[in-house]
Design a protein around this motif. Structure first.
Motif, PDB file in Angstrom:
ATOM      1  N   ALA A  95       0.860  -1.220   0.007  1.00  0.00           N
ATOM      2  CA  ALA A  95       0.015   0.103   0.011  1.00  0.00           C
ATOM      3  C   ALA A  95       0.908   1.053  -0.171  1.00  0.00           C
ATOM      4  O   ALA A  95       0.567   2.018  -0.696  1.00  0.00           O
ATOM      5  N   ILE A  96       1.945   1.192   0.680  1.00  0.00           N
ATOM      6  CA  ILE A  96       2.834   2.377   0.850  1.00  0.00           C
ATOM      7  C   ILE A  96       3.649   2.691  -0.672  1.00  0.00           C
ATOM      8  O   ILE A  96       3.553   3.659  -1.162  1.00  0.00           O
ATOM      9  N   ARG A  97       4.066   1.440  -1.305  1.00  0.00           N
ATOM     10  CA  ARG A  97       4.675   1.549  -2.384  1.00  0.00           C
ATOM     11  C   ARG A  97       3.365   2.205  -3.416  1.00  0.00           C
ATOM     12  O   ARG A  97       3.873   3.121  -4.313  1.00  0.00           O
ATOM     13  N   ALA A  98       2.343   1.639  -3.427  1.00  0.00           N
ATOM     14  CA  ALA A  98       1.153   2.048  -4.514  1.00  0.00           C
ATOM     15  C   ALA A  98       1.133   3.707  -4.229  1.00  0.00           C
ATOM     16  O   ALA A  98       1.081   4.200  -5.216  1.00  0.00           O
ATOM     17  N   ALA A  99       0.873   4.155  -2.936  1.00  0.00           N
ATOM     18  CA  ALA A  99       0.433   5.613  -2.941  1.00  0.00           C
ATOM     19  C   ALA A  99       1.892   6.418  -3.057  1.00  0.00           C
ATOM     20  O   ALA A  99       1.796   7.315  -3.784  1.00  0.00           O
ATOM     21  N   MET A 100       3.174   5.902  -2.983  1.00  0.00           N
ATOM     22  CA  MET A 100       4.278   6.768  -3.096  1.00  0.00           C
ATOM     23  C   MET A 100       4.611   6.658  -4.778  1.00  0.00           C
ATOM     24  O   MET A 100       4.693   7.934  -5.356  1.00  0.00           O
ATOM     25  N   ALA A 101       4.075   5.500  -5.447  1.00  0.00           N
ATOM     26  CA  ALA A 101       4.208   5.575  -6.923  1.00  0.00           C
ATOM     27  C   ALA A 101       3.186   6.591  -7.542  1.00  0.00           C
ATOM     28  O   ALA A 101       3.669   7.495  -8.513  1.00  0.00           O
ATOM     29  N   ALA A 102       1.971   6.711  -6.953  1.00  0.00           N
ATOM     30  CA  ALA A 102       1.119   7.646  -7.558  1.00  0.00           C
ATOM     31  C   ALA A 102       1.397   9.076  -7.073  1.00  0.00           C
ATOM     32  O   ALA A 102       1.448   9.946  -8.106  1.00  0.00           O
ATOM     33  N   SER A 103       2.093   9.128  -6.001  1.00  0.00           N
ATOM     34  CA  SER A 103       2.344  10.592  -5.862  1.00  0.00           C
ATOM     35  C   SER A 103       3.381  11.001  -6.480  1.00  0.00           C
ATOM     36  O   SER A 103       3.574  12.306  -6.839  1.00  0.00           O
ATOM     37  N   ARG A 104       4.637  10.232  -6.782  1.00  0.00           N
ATOM     38  CA  ARG A 104       5.488  10.551  -7.634  1.00  0.00           C
ATOM     39  C   ARG A 104       5.206  10.868  -9.035  1.00  0.00           C
ATOM     40  O   ARG A 104       5.573  11.617  -9.671  1.00  0.00           O
ATOM     41  N   LEU A 109      -5.866  -5.798  14.162  1.00  0.00           N
ATOM     42  CA  LEU A 109      -5.358  -4.944  15.245  1.00  0.00           C
ATOM     43  C   LEU A 109      -6.301  -5.248  16.516  1.00  0.00           C
ATOM     44  O   LEU A 109      -7.481  -5.024  16.332  1.00  0.00           O
ATOM     45  N   ASP A 110      -5.758  -5.657  17.497  1.00  0.00           N
ATOM     46  CA  ASP A 110      -6.343  -6.078  18.685  1.00  0.00           C
ATOM     47  C   ASP A 110      -7.558  -6.962  18.442  1.00  0.00           C
ATOM     48  O   ASP A 110      -8.532  -6.891  19.040  1.00  0.00           O
ATOM     49  N   GLY A 111      -7.288  -8.065  17.638  1.00  0.00           N
ATOM     50  CA  GLY A 111      -8.414  -9.043  17.416  1.00  0.00           C
ATOM     51  C   GLY A 111      -9.421  -8.504  16.373  1.00  0.00           C
ATOM     52  O   GLY A 111     -10.339  -9.414  16.089  1.00  0.00           O
ATOM     53  N   LEU A 112      -9.303  -7.348  15.804  1.00  0.00           N
ATOM     54  CA  LEU A 112     -10.189  -6.806  14.956  1.00  0.00           C
ATOM     55  C   LEU A 112      -9.652  -6.570  13.489  1.00  0.00           C
ATOM     56  O   LEU A 112      -8.417  -6.335  13.472  1.00  0.00           O
ATOM     57  N   VAL A 113     -10.287  -6.967  12.474  1.00  0.00           N
ATOM     58  CA  VAL A 113      -9.837  -6.589  11.124  1.00  0.00           C
ATOM     59  C   VAL A 113     -10.115  -5.287  10.791  1.00  0.00           C
ATOM     60  O   VAL A 113     -11.325  -4.746  10.607  1.00  0.00           O
ATOM     61  N   SER A 114      -9.198  -4.423  10.798  1.00  0.00           N
ATOM     62  CA  SER A 114      -9.388  -3.000  10.337  1.00  0.00           C
ATOM     63  C   SER A 114      -8.943  -2.684   8.881  1.00  0.00           C
ATOM     64  O   SER A 114      -7.734  -3.189   8.207  1.00  0.00           O
ATOM     65  N   THR A 115      -9.567  -1.802   8.622  1.00  0.00           N
ATOM     66  CA  THR A 115      -8.996  -0.946   7.155  1.00  0.00           C
ATOM     67  C   THR A 115      -8.389   0.129   7.487  1.00  0.00           C
ATOM     68  O   THR A 115      -8.719   1.063   8.203  1.00  0.00           O
ATOM     69  N   ILE A 116      -7.016   0.104   6.994  1.00  0.00           N
ATOM     70  CA  ILE A 116      -6.016   1.398   7.309  1.00  0.00           C
ATOM     71  C   ILE A 116      -5.849   2.162   6.301  1.00  0.00           C
ATOM     72  O   ILE A 116      -5.330   1.708   4.999  1.00  0.00           O
ATOM     73  N   GLU A 117      -5.703   3.527   6.401  1.00  0.00           N
ATOM     74  CA  GLU A 117      -5.624   4.512   5.358  1.00  0.00           C
ATOM     75  C   GLU A 117      -4.361   4.891   5.342  1.00  0.00           C
ATOM     76  O   GLU A 117      -3.481   5.047   6.231  1.00  0.00           O
ATOM     77  N   ILE A 118      -3.401   4.878   3.994  1.00  0.00           N
ATOM     78  CA  ILE A 118      -2.084   5.155   3.772  1.00  0.00           C
ATOM     79  C   ILE A 118      -2.216   6.485   2.970  1.00  0.00           C
ATOM     80  O   ILE A 118      -2.822   6.390   1.794  1.00  0.00           O
ATOM     81  N   ILE A 119      -1.657   7.635   3.467  1.00  0.00           N
ATOM     82  CA  ILE A 119      -1.744   8.711   2.389  1.00  0.00           C
ATOM     83  C   ILE A 119      -0.299   9.370   2.201  1.00  0.00           C
ATOM     84  O   ILE A 119       0.600   9.245   3.142  1.00  0.00           O
ATOM     85  N   SER A 120       0.066   9.250   1.137  1.00  0.00           N
ATOM     86  CA  SER A 120       1.482   9.537   0.738  1.00  0.00           C
ATOM     87  C   SER A 120       1.358  11.151   0.255  1.00  0.00           C
ATOM     88  O   SER A 120       0.797  11.645  -0.406  1.00  0.00           O
ATOM     89  N   LEU A 121       2.386  11.973   0.930  1.00  0.00           N
ATOM     90  CA  LEU A 121       2.734  13.287   0.685  1.00  0.00           C
ATOM     91  C   LEU A 121       3.961  13.497   0.074  1.00  0.00           C
ATOM     92  O   LEU A 121       4.779  13.410   0.721  1.00  0.00           O
ATOM     93  N   PRO A 122       4.141  13.791  -1.172  1.00  0.00           N
ATOM     94  CA  PRO A 122       5.786  14.003  -1.635  1.00  0.00           C
ATOM     95  C   PRO A 122       6.146  15.269  -1.375  1.00  0.00           C
ATOM     96  O   PRO A 122       5.576  16.406  -0.988  1.00  0.00           O
ATOM     97  N   MET A 123       7.517  15.199  -1.083  1.00  0.00           N
ATOM     98  CA  MET A 123       8.093  16.452  -0.864  1.00  0.00           C
ATOM     99  C   MET A 123       9.456  16.629  -1.587  1.00  0.00           C
ATOM    100  O   MET A 123      10.001  15.456  -2.241  1.00  0.00           O
ATOM    101  N   SER A 124       9.689  17.698  -1.918  1.00  0.00           N
ATOM    102  CA  SER A 124      11.285  17.834  -2.610  1.00  0.00           C
ATOM    103  C   SER A 124      12.294  18.118  -1.652  1.00  0.00           C
ATOM    104  O   SER A 124      12.091  18.273  -0.299  1.00  0.00           O
ATOM    105  N   CYS A 125      13.533  17.708  -1.829  1.00  0.00           N
ATOM    106  CA  CYS A 125      14.626  18.018  -0.887  1.00  0.00           C
ATOM    107  C   CYS A 125      15.951  18.108  -1.815  1.00  0.00           C
ATOM    108  O   CYS A 125      16.241  17.637  -2.805  1.00  0.00           O
ATOM    109  N   ARG A 126      16.750  18.667  -0.990  1.00  0.00           N
ATOM    110  CA  ARG A 126      18.274  18.948  -1.708  1.00  0.00           C
ATOM    111  C   ARG A 126      18.978  17.650  -1.829  1.00  0.00           C
ATOM    112  O   ARG A 126      20.106  17.661  -2.452  1.00  0.00           O
TER     113      ARG A 126
END
Length: 813
Positions: free
Chosen positions: A86-95, A109-126
């Motif tokens: 999921a992280i790779r997919a979000a990063m690829a779409a952000s890129r 999580l704690d015995g419960l099946v949870s749906t987890i959101e991943i949000i990728s926010l791209p940044m520039s860097c030197r």
């Protein structure tokens, strides 16, 4: 618009949008990661993607809690596969889109099946690579996994608690939990039976004798399975009942015998007729119970001969291997041959006997396919020569061996002169045939240990382990030229072909792979430029910069620290008190012939050659000796290289310098850069703690220019943060630079760490830093670095409180 479930995430997206500088596509790392994410920091990780690898450099506590471990310092490959995907997919779409992107995955999580959101926010860097803020949060809706599994079970399952009916001394049971399968067998709905006494349920259907059986099982603890028949309405039901006791809670499993018999019939059909080899064996004694026809064909046995034998009779000698992440075993056939197989095992019950059902996958063909895939990954499909990737791997291995002094090696690069003319006149098919013929002939000339590679087009390389003389490379090059020039026709068409060759030897011409290839390429270029159809060995004059570097390296190796090096000192002033706090010691090289050599030139070279160990120890001792003569508690700060950390002798050098000078340890401060924190983790922190235990202060230099040190501020109490001069230079003109400086100062204040601004050169910078209440200042505005002779004047000027801030402010006003 991202379809996030959380309204407050819109604030995070708004901050990301607002942080984008005018005219740039993305917000800068410094603006967003160093203080603009606010309360979301706990749910965010920073991911650095470079050269095909993605590493988590920082992760908040809630991010770690959802992930199930500490994520900082790990690669995405270390994370669970759904999360990493999921992280790779979000990063690829952000890129690709240059915008924040959302991806989802599921986790328990704690015995419960949870749906987890991943949000990728791209940044520039030197810095090199791509940087992303990764936000992670579970959605509200979750599924009770245990309840889901129980309800999905085909069998009836009841959880009972022993109790007594009111006024009745006989044992009864309270239904704590029941699935729909069990409720159906009792003619009821599961929701109607929760927390109801078992006696009441059975009495309704005139099934009291079932309770009597259950009581007997309870008294016989431990329990054993039993069968029971009863009528429910017009239907007769036969059940297989098993009871398990766990801390006084009874788990009752109800299985319809008719259904079980149907499943056994189906199993036998699927077993006997399955085209996949399968066999059954006892779980305890490992005796074979049955083989299906496919397994008999694979091993060559008759059923009568193999059934009853032990599992060990099938196993060949040798250790198991891990193939494609699974354990590979070696089995024997009837005729004595060996098979490499993967065995998938599952425990089942056969006629009330615990058994193991094994499914066999013959790996023989799969291994051949794997070998073929490996070959294709390492070889050029046209010529069969090694490809660029494999050549690079072997080159790096040869460099490593040479660095240990095991063996020298040589690299030959050559290409075909006027190869394009062959393609243009005879066609690409003829060109391909020529490349094949060249490869065939060159392979005959070299040793088995040598590697012939096609790097691309008509460019070839030969790696020659153990070859260390110009004579050897010259002789081989002459034979290569002769073989290529003797090719007179291709596909019946006459041709005239020659080659140009360049060679280099490690470590004579270069010590790393890229430099060696560059050296051989320079020689090849000179041949093609001058004559074509010849050979040259690399010479230093082919590259003036290489020669200059080698010259400086030789001078540096021979330079004596006491004769050619000196320390200059730049004052550090405390803003609030106005006192001189101390000096930073800076190394200078005064070469008797070349003159003053810039630290930017000789420090990297000293680190590369290892000379920094000698220079660093000298600088520590010289600085401590000088500081011991200063009045009061003036501190001397000395820069320490990452090479000194890796070498392991830094603690001894510090101890020796303090001992020789009698300088109190609290008056010595070492400055390290964030690169040291990047190279090691636990070992680095351990060494820093040992140094601090000596009483020596540790400052983090050039703070804010890296991305890995933030997490270390929590693990190691640095004495001081030095704000990088690149931010100070722009503080009076750039709101972004001012915001970064303010964030670092506030960060230091909240952690109880002093901050020093280096590179202060103008009154405007001084005014801004005083307004932000920066702790200490250093720069040309107060004094450039001075030699030992000028120290007394600096000390007399600044030792008494000088209102460096107020006096200058009044002067500016």
């Amino acid at each position: 618009m991202l379809l996030t479930e959380f309204d407050d995430v819109k604030l995070l997206l708004y901050r990301w949008q607002r942080a984008i500088p005018v005219g740039e596509p993305l917000p800068r790392y410094e603006d967003l990661a160093l203080g603009n994410i606010g309360r979301f920091a706990d749910e965010i990780a920073i991911v650095h993607h470079d050269d095909g690898a993605s590493r988590i450099t920082r992760a908040g506590n809630r991010f770690n809690a959802v992930s199930g471990w500490q994520c900082a310092g790990r690669t995405l490959d270390d994370l669970p596969a759904p999360q990493a995907q999921a992280i790779r997919a979000a990063m690829a779409a952000s890129r690709r889109t240059q915008t924040p992107q959302l991806a989802l995955y599921r986790a328990v999580l704690d015995g419960l099946v949870s749906t987890i959101e991943i949000i990728s926010l791209p940044m520039s860097c030197r810095w090199k690579g791509d940087f992303f803020l990764i936000f992670q949060r579970p959605r509200a809706n979750a599924i009770n996994l245990a309840r889901l599994l129980i309800n999905a079970a085909h069998q009836g399952i009841i959880a009972l608690s022993p109790t007594h009916a009111s006024g009745d001394r006989r044992q009864d049971f309270l239904v704590l939990s029941i699935n729909e399968g069990a409720a159906n067998l009792l003619g009821e709905r599961a929701d109607d039976l929760q927390n109801v006494r078992l006696s009441r349920i059975l009495a309704k259907h005139r099934l009291r004798r079932l309770l009597s059986l259950a009581r007997r099982q309870y008294l016989r603890n431990p329990s054993s399975p039993f069968e029971v028949d009863y009528r429910l309405g017009t239907k007769t039901i036969s059940l297989h009942v098993s009871i398990a006791n766990a801390d006084g809670i009874y788990a009752v499993t109800l299985t319809s015998i008719d259904e079980l018999r149907a499943r056994e019939t189906l199993f036998r059909s699927m077993f006997d007729d399955n085209p996949v080899p399968m066999y059954l064996r006892e779980r305890s004694g490992q005796r074979f119970l049955n083989f299906n026809a496919a397994a008999l064909r694979l091993y060559g046995w008759n059923r009568e001969d193999i059934v009853g034998r032990q599992y060990g009779d099938l196993c060949a000698s040798g250790t198991d291997e891990v193939v494609f992440g699974e354990t590979s075993k070696r089995h024997r056939t009837l005729r004595g041959g060996e098979l490499e197989v993967i065995e998938y095992n599952r425990e089942i019950m056969v006629d009330d006997t615990p058994a193991i059902l094994s499914t066999i996958v013959d790996m023989t063909e799969r291994k051949k396919s794997e070998a073929h895939i490996t070959y294709l990954a390492h070889h050029d499909p046209l010529t069969g020569a090694a490809n660029r990737n494999y050549f690079t791997q072997e080159l790096e291995a040869a460099v490593e061996r040479a660095s240990r002094g095991d063996e020298n090696f040589a690299v030959i690069l050559f290409d075909l002169d006027n190869f394009k003319l062959v393609n243009d006149t005879l066609g690409h098919a003829a060109g391909d045939q020529l490349l094949k013929e060249v490869t065939r002939r060159i392979k005959k000339l070299v040793r088995k240990s040598d590697i012939v590679a096609r790097l691309g087009g008509d460019e070839f390389a030969v790696l020659l382990p153990g070859m260390s003389s110009h004579k050897q490379t010259s002789q081989l090059s002459a034979r290569i030229l002769q073989q290529i020039e003797s090719i007179s026709e291709i596909e019946g068409a006459p041709i005239s072909i020659s080659a140009s060759i360049g060679a280099a030897i490690a470590p004579i011409d270069a010590t790393d792979g890229d430099a060696l290839i560059r050296a051989a390429d320079l020689a090849l270029y000179r041949v093609k430029h001058d004559t074509k159809g010849g050979f040259l060995h690399f010479k230093e004059e082919m590259d003036a910069s290489v020669k200059a570097k080698r010259t400086l390296e030789a001078e540096l190796r021979n330079a004596q620290p006491d004769e050619q090096f000196e320390l200059h000192y730049q004052p550090i002033l405390a803003v609030k008190s106005g006192y001189l706090r101390g000096f930073e010691a800076l190394m200078r090289w005064n070469h008797p012939r070349i003159g003053r050599v810039s630290p930017a030139d000789f420090i990297p070279l000293a680190e590369e050659t290892g000379k920094i160990l000698e220079l660093g120890a000298w600088a520590l001792r010289a600085a401590c000796m000088e500081a011991a003569s200063w009045p009061g508690d003036l501190v001397v700060a000395v820069n320490v290289s990452a090479v000194q950390f890796r070498n392991g002798g830094l603690e001894a050098a510090l101890t020796q310098a303090l001992s020789d000078s009698n300088l109190p340890p609290h008056r010595l401060e070492i400055e390290i850069t964030e690169s040291i924190l990047l190279e090691q983790t636990d070992a680095t922190i351990s060494m820093l703690e040992n140094i601090r235990a000596l009483g020596i202060r540790v400052a983090l230099d050039d703070f804010g220019t890296g991305f890995a040190s933030m997490s270390y501020l929590r693990h190691f109490p640095f004495s001081r943060l030095k704000i990088d001069r690149s931010f100070i230079q722009e503080i009076a003109e750039s709101q972004q630079a001012l915001a970064i400086v303010r964030a670092i100062i506030n960060l230091g204040n909240s952690l109880g760490i002093d901050t020093t601004a280096e590179g202060v050169e103008t009154d405007a910078q001084l005014i801004a830093l005083q307004a932000e209440e920066c702790g200490e200042l250093q720069g040309y505005l107060f004094s450039p670095p001075v030699n030992q002779a000028a120290l007394s004047q600096i000390i007399s000027t600044y030792l008494q409180p000088v209102q460096c801030d107020q006096a200058r402010l009044e002067q500016v006003a």
